[in-house]
Design a protein around this motif. Structure first.
Motif, short mmCIF file in Angstrom:
data_model
loop_
_atom_site.label_atom_id
_atom_site.label_comp_id
_atom_site.label_asym_id
_atom_site.label_seq_id
_atom_site.Cartn_x
_atom_site.Cartn_y
_atom_site.Cartn_z
N ALA A 80 0.82 -1.21 0.00
CA ALA A 80 0.00 0.00 0.00
C ALA A 80 0.86 1.26 0.00
O ALA A 80 0.55 2.25 -0.69
N LEU A 81 1.94 1.25 0.77
CA LEU A 81 2.83 2.42 0.79
C LEU A 81 3.48 2.64 -0.57
O LEU A 81 3.62 3.79 -1.02
N ILE A 139 2.25 1.78 -3.50
CA ILE A 139 1.22 2.30 -4.42
C ILE A 139 0.94 3.76 -4.13
O ILE A 139 0.81 4.60 -5.05
N LEU A 140 0.82 4.12 -2.84
CA LEU A 140 0.56 5.52 -2.47
C LEU A 140 1.69 6.42 -2.95
O LEU A 140 1.45 7.51 -3.49
N PHE A 141 2.92 5.97 -2.78
CA PHE A 141 4.05 6.77 -3.23
C PHE A 141 4.03 6.96 -4.74
O PHE A 141 4.27 8.06 -5.25
N VAL A 184 1.38 6.85 -6.80
CA VAL A 184 0.27 7.73 -7.18
C VAL A 184 0.61 9.17 -6.87
O VAL A 184 0.38 10.09 -7.68
N ARG A 185 1.15 9.42 -5.69
CA ARG A 185 1.51 10.79 -5.31
C ARG A 185 2.57 11.37 -6.24
O ARG A 185 2.48 12.53 -6.68
N ARG A 186 3.54 10.55 -6.60
CA ARG A 186 4.57 11.03 -7.50
C ARG A 186 4.01 11.33 -8.88
O ARG A 186 4.40 12.32 -9.52
N ARG A 206 0.93 12.29 -9.56
CA ARG A 206 0.16 13.53 -9.48
C ARG A 206 1.07 14.75 -9.47
O ARG A 206 0.80 15.76 -10.13
#
Length: 474
Positions: free
Chosen positions: A286-287, A289-291, A293-295, A297
């Motif tokens: 999950a971390l 994937i979150l990283f 997606v944030r990158r 964006r």
């Protein structure tokens, strides 16, 4: 070994005994405490259980106080209780048999003994079995490759029998081939183990004194690139769930095996470890994937802007990616010339006053006159064109007024050059002009008037020269 069991065991050497019964541990195995084993299902009594030590001894100085224990059930009873003379943290494998053959009731996985009572064994003395057996090659068994099992014939009673035990799998009787005596290797026979590569196998020996009287050796089957002896009935380490019911499989008692009678093996420690590992893996995923997606964006929302070397902030621009206002291009406007030149016939400098007989041009022409040094032929100073045909312009933006240098302008007449003026303190530059020829007339003058006209012309020329000289000196 009981004589009545020997023919039965020899008749079914490798049969995959699909047991109609199994067994379980009715209490937790503990040091020097009674261990009770019960039969489930319908077997053919009498029953027996063989307890085989597994792994290294936990006692200091490698003291081996464990013995192979063969326990028989009384008559047709389906349970037995006996004292487990194994130290805590040691391990064993249990094999249950009935009258149909060895291991017909199943083989447990490796069982761990927990803490209990003291005094049932000597922790300072290593026990020895009544006789010993060996293999050639020593401590090595290869799948489908012939090995020799041998012993010292003077130490046995009767003819020894050997069993193969696979922890958590199947157990079987090893068939004996023709016996032979070899110097240095005693009496023995050859055997090609039909056990798959990588399987852990316990080789147990016994004679007429009972199962396990020759001790046991542990082997891991090696690969000899020969699999011709394997088939569907070959002993396996995974025939199903290990027998034995519920028992500890680790030294802290956290691992529990639940098997027998169609049950399943449940290792609590493995389950807990798997759950924790899965949770940690899910969090890590999950971390990641979150990283990502944030990158993505941030990458999509960032626009390229010019580097601002003058300001240390990024909010001076209009906000649409254009540079700030002070980066906008500005047209360059030519400044007005600081000196307005006047050109007339003879190229008089723009500061000269109007002289009679001289042609003039408007000051808006903005063409600058050029002065030259003395000519090569006449030695007189005059005008010459610049080195380049393009006129030069002044780029000075200072509002300071132009400075003028003193200039002498000489107007020649028909009679020749006039007398030069007296030199001033700062010697002026001399500019000579060609004759004006103002005395030339289209109609010839009358003879009586030639003298008067000549004097008038000479006087007019002299007056003009004097006027121009005076203006230049002023």
């Amino acid at each position: 070994m009981a004589p009545r069991l020997r023919p039965l065991l020899a008749a079914v050497p490798y049969a995959a005994l699909a047991a109609a019964y199994s067994f379980n541990f009715k209490n937790t195995p503990r040091q020097c405490q009674n261990l009770e084993i019960g039969i489930t299902g319908s077997g053919k009594p009498p029953y027996s259980v063989l307890i085989i030590p597994f792994g290294p001894t936990p006692l200091p100085n490698s003291i081996e106080a464990r013995r192979i224990t063969d326990v028989s059930f009384n008559g047709t009873e389906s349970s037995v209780s006996f004292q487990l003379k194994f130290p805590e943290n040691s391990q064993f494998v249990a094999v249950v048999s009935d009258s149909t053959g060895f291991g017909s009731g199943g083989t447990s996985a490796v069982v761990t003994v927990l803490s209990g009572d003291d005094g049932c064994f000597d922790p300072n003395t290593t026990v020895q079995p009544p006789f010993l057996f060996h293999t050639t090659p020593d401590h090595l068994l290869v799948t489908c490759t012939s090995s020799r099992i041998w012993w010292d014939n003077s130490t046995v009673q009767g003819i020894p029998q050997f069993q193969g035990v696979i922890p958590g799998g199947q157990s079987f009787l090893i068939p004996e081939g023709p016996l032979s005596d070899i110097v240095g290797q005693g009496t023995g026979f050859s055997w090609s183990p039909p056990v798959r590569v990588g399987t852990v196998l316990l080789l147990v020996g016994g004679d007429d004194r009972g199962l396990g009287t020759g001790g046991s050796n542990t082997y891991t089957m090696q690969d000899g690139n020969d699999y011709s002896c394997l088939n569907t009935t070959s002993p396996s380490s995974t025939p199903g769930s290990p027998a034995g019911g519920s028992y500890p499989t680790s030294t802290d008692g956290s691992g529990v095996n639940i098997g027998g009678g169609g049950g399943s093996h449940v290792d609590v420690g493995a389950i807990v470890g798997g759950v924790i590992g899965g949770v940690v893996g899910a969090i890590a995923l999950a971390l990641v994937i979150l990283f990502a997606v944030r990158r993505q964006r941030l990458k999509q929302g960032t626009k390229e802007r010019p580097v601002d070397l003058l300001q240390d902030h990024d909010n001076d621009g209009p906000g649409d990616g254009r540079p700030p206002e002070y980066y906008q291009p500005e047209p360059f406007v030519l400044p007005d010339p600081t000196v307005a030149s006047t050109t007339f016939e003879g190229s008089v400098a723009g500061t000269a006053p109007y002289a009679p007989g001289l042609g003039t041009r408007a000051s808006t022409d903005h063409r600058q006159s050029y002065l030259s040094t003395s000519t090569s032929e006449t030695g007189l100073t005059g005008l010459r064109p610049p080195a380049s045909s393009a006129p030069s312009t002044s780029t000075r933006k200072s509002p300071m007024p132009p400075t003028f240098r003193p200039v002498n302008i000489i107007q020649h007449d028909d009679a020749g050059p006039s007398e030069p003026p007296p030199p001033p303190d700062d010697e002026p530059e001399t500019i000579e002009l060609p004759p004006a020829y103002t005395n030339i007339r289209r109609d010839a003058p009358r003879p009586s008037q030639e003298g008067e006209q000549g004097e008038g012309a000479a006087g007019s020329s002299g007056a003009t020269t004097q006027a121009v000289t005076a203006a230049a000196q002023a």
